[in-house]
Design a protein around this motif. Structure first.
Motif, PDB file in Angstrom:
ATOM      1  N   ASN A   8      -9.416 -10.209   4.773  1.00 39.66           N
ATOM      2  CA  ASN A   8      -9.415 -10.959   3.353  1.00 39.66           C
ATOM      3  C   ASN A   8      -8.431 -10.331   2.419  1.00 39.66           C
ATOM      4  OD1 ASN A   8     -11.442 -12.819   4.406  1.00 39.66           O
ATOM      5  ND2 ASN A   8     -12.858 -11.272   4.017  1.00 39.66           N
TER       6      ASN A   8
ATOM      7  N   ASP B 225      -6.360  -2.730  -6.097  1.00 41.62           N
ATOM      8  CA  ASP B 225      -6.480  -4.059  -5.881  1.00 41.62           C
ATOM      9  C   ASP B 225      -6.361  -4.306  -4.336  1.00 41.62           C
ATOM     10  OD1 ASP B 225      -6.558  -5.089  -8.478  1.00 41.62           O
ATOM     11  OD2 ASP B 225      -4.373  -5.522  -8.651  1.00 41.62           O
TER      12      ASP B 225
ATOM     13  N   ILE C 233      -7.101  -4.837   7.874  1.00 39.00           N
ATOM     14  CA  ILE C 233      -7.062  -5.484   6.665  1.00 39.00           C
ATOM     15  C   ILE C 233      -8.109  -6.906   7.124  1.00 39.00           C
ATOM     16  CG2 ILE C 233      -5.623  -7.017   5.412  1.00 39.00           C
ATOM     17  CD1 ILE C 233      -3.335  -4.790   6.425  1.00 39.00           C
TER      18      ILE C 233
ATOM     19  N   LYS D  21      -7.664  -7.436   1.993  1.00 36.75           N
ATOM     20  CA  LYS D  21      -7.974  -6.020   1.535  1.00 36.75           C
ATOM     21  C   LYS D  21      -7.931  -5.120   2.664  1.00 36.75           C
ATOM     22  CE  LYS D  21      -9.600  -6.726  -2.925  1.00 36.75           C
ATOM     23  NZ  LYS D  21      -8.919  -6.415  -3.921  1.00 36.75           N
TER      24      LYS D  21
ATOM     25  N   LEU E 237      -7.287  -1.592  -1.768  1.00 37.22           N
ATOM     26  CA  LEU E 237      -8.312  -1.244  -0.967  1.00 37.22           C
ATOM     27  C   LEU E 237      -9.700  -1.895  -1.376  1.00 37.22           C
ATOM     28  CD1 LEU E 237      -7.343   2.615  -1.887  1.00 37.22           C
ATOM     29  CD2 LEU E 237      -6.818   1.055   0.234  1.00 37.22           C
ATOM     30  N   SER E 238     -10.557  -1.947  -0.210  1.00 39.05           N
ATOM     31  CA  SER E 238     -11.873  -2.575  -0.372  1.00 39.05           C
ATOM     32  C   SER E 238     -12.600  -1.410  -1.036  1.00 39.05           C
ATOM     33  CB  SER E 238     -12.459  -2.678   0.653  1.00 39.05           C
ATOM     34  OG  SER E 238     -13.862  -2.985   0.707  1.00 39.05           O
ATOM     35  N   PRO E 239     -13.551  -1.807  -2.160  1.00 42.51           N
ATOM     36  CA  PRO E 239     -14.449  -0.927  -2.561  1.00 42.51           C
ATOM     37  C   PRO E 239     -15.116  -0.170  -1.602  1.00 42.51           C
ATOM     38  CG  PRO E 239     -14.722  -3.032  -3.851  1.00 42.51           C
ATOM     39  CD  PRO E 239     -13.644  -3.253  -2.564  1.00 42.51           C
ATOM     40  N   GLN E 240     -15.551  -0.784  -0.381  1.00 43.27           N
ATOM     41  CA  GLN E 240     -16.425  -0.207   0.741  1.00 43.27           C
ATOM     42  C   GLN E 240     -15.369   0.295   1.782  1.00 43.27           C
ATOM     43  OE1 GLN E 240     -16.822  -3.484  -0.308  1.00 43.27           O
ATOM     44  NE2 GLN E 240     -18.302  -3.096  -1.735  1.00 43.27           N
ATOM     45  N   ILE E 241     -14.323   0.790   1.190  1.00 43.03           N
ATOM     46  CA  ILE E 241     -13.081   1.347   2.368  1.00 43.03           C
ATOM     47  C   ILE E 241     -13.779   2.318   3.282  1.00 43.03           C
ATOM     48  CG2 ILE E 241     -12.427   3.072   0.654  1.00 43.03           C
ATOM     49  CD1 ILE E 241      -9.855   1.432   3.019  1.00 43.03           C
TER      50      ILE E 241
ATOM     51  N   TYR F 257       0.930  -1.130  -0.291  1.00 43.80           N
ATOM     52  CA  TYR F 257       0.061   0.038   0.035  1.00 43.80           C
ATOM     53  C   TYR F 257       0.770   1.273  -0.083  1.00 43.80           C
ATOM     54  CZ  TYR F 257      -2.412   3.840   2.362  1.00 43.80           C
ATOM     55  OH  TYR F 257      -2.951   5.068   2.721  1.00 43.80           O
TER      56      TYR F 257
ATOM     57  N   VAL G  33      -9.723  -2.529   4.621  1.00 46.97           N
ATOM     58  CA  VAL G  33     -10.962  -2.182   4.617  1.00 46.97           C
ATOM     59  C   VAL G  33     -11.437  -0.877   5.468  1.00 46.97           C
ATOM     60  CG1 VAL G  33     -11.785  -4.467   4.373  1.00 46.97           C
ATOM     61  CG2 VAL G  33     -11.397  -3.848   6.714  1.00 46.97           C
ATOM     62  N   GLU G  34     -10.414  -0.491   6.220  1.00 48.43           N
ATOM     63  CA  GLU G  34     -10.699   0.794   7.118  1.00 48.43           C
ATOM     64  C   GLU G  34      -9.302   1.392   7.536  1.00 48.43           C
ATOM     65  OE1 GLU G  34     -13.624   2.156  10.521  1.00 48.43           O
ATOM     66  OE2 GLU G  34     -13.306   0.432  10.319  1.00 48.43           O
TER      67      GLU G  34
END
Length: 129
Positions: free
Chosen positions: A107, A24, A105, A109, A26-30, A10, A111-112
Motif C-alpha cells: 500500500n 512518509d 512494500i 509503504k 516507512l510504515s509506523p509498524q516497520i 527511500y 513495511v519490512e
C-alpha cells in the motif's frame, strides 16, 4: 508510483537525511532485520525502535555512516532488492562494503526491510558489541 520508485525515493531520502520523506515512506509498524552480531543487530519492530537504532548508528559513526551508492534496483511483486554500497568511519575503525537492501512494500509503504552485508565480520567489528 511503482515499488521501484518507492525504493528509489527511500534511498534518496536516506542519502540526503530527508526525515520527512522517510517518515512518509516507512510504515509506523516497520519490521527491520539488521544483520550481524553487533550492538545494532536483530529485528526492530516499529518506527521508534528503528529510529533509536539509526540514531545510535549515526552517533557511533560520528555521522559518517552512509549509503554511498545504489547500483541496481530489481522488483518481484511486493519486494524490491537494491544493490548498494555503504561506508562509515570512526576512531579506530573503517567500514566500506557492498550489500543488498531488500524491501517489502505494501500500500505504498515500506513495511519490512532485510539488510545483507558482503563482509559481516567487518561490519560487526565496526559497530562493536
Amino acid at each position: 508510483m511503482t515499488n521501484i520508485d518507492i525504493a528509489k525515493s527511500y534511498i534518496k531520502a536516506v542519502q540526503t537525511g530527508d526525515q520527512a520523506t522517510l517518515g512518509d515512506l516507512l510504515s509506523p509498524q516497520i519490521i527491520w532485520h539488521q544483520p550481524g552480531d553487533n550492538r545494532f543487530s536483530g529485528v526492530k519492530t516499529g518506527i521508534a525502535e528503528f529510529g533509536a537504532m539509526m540514531g545510535g548508528m549515526m552517533e557511533v559513526a560520528g555521522g559518517t555512516f552512509a549509503i554511498t551508492r545504489a547500483n541496481r534496483y530489481a522488483a518481484n511483486g511486493d519486494m524490491v532488492a537494491i544493490e548498494i554500497e555503504f561506508a562509515g568511519q570512526r576512531e579506530g575503525a573503517k567500514m566500506d562494503q557492498a550489500g543488498i537492501d531488500l524491501l517489502r512494500i505494501a500500500n505504498g509503504k515500506i513495511v519490512e526491510v532485510w539488510l545483507f552485508s558482503s563482509d559481516p565480520e567487518q561490519e560487526d567489528a565496526f559497530w562493536g558489541k
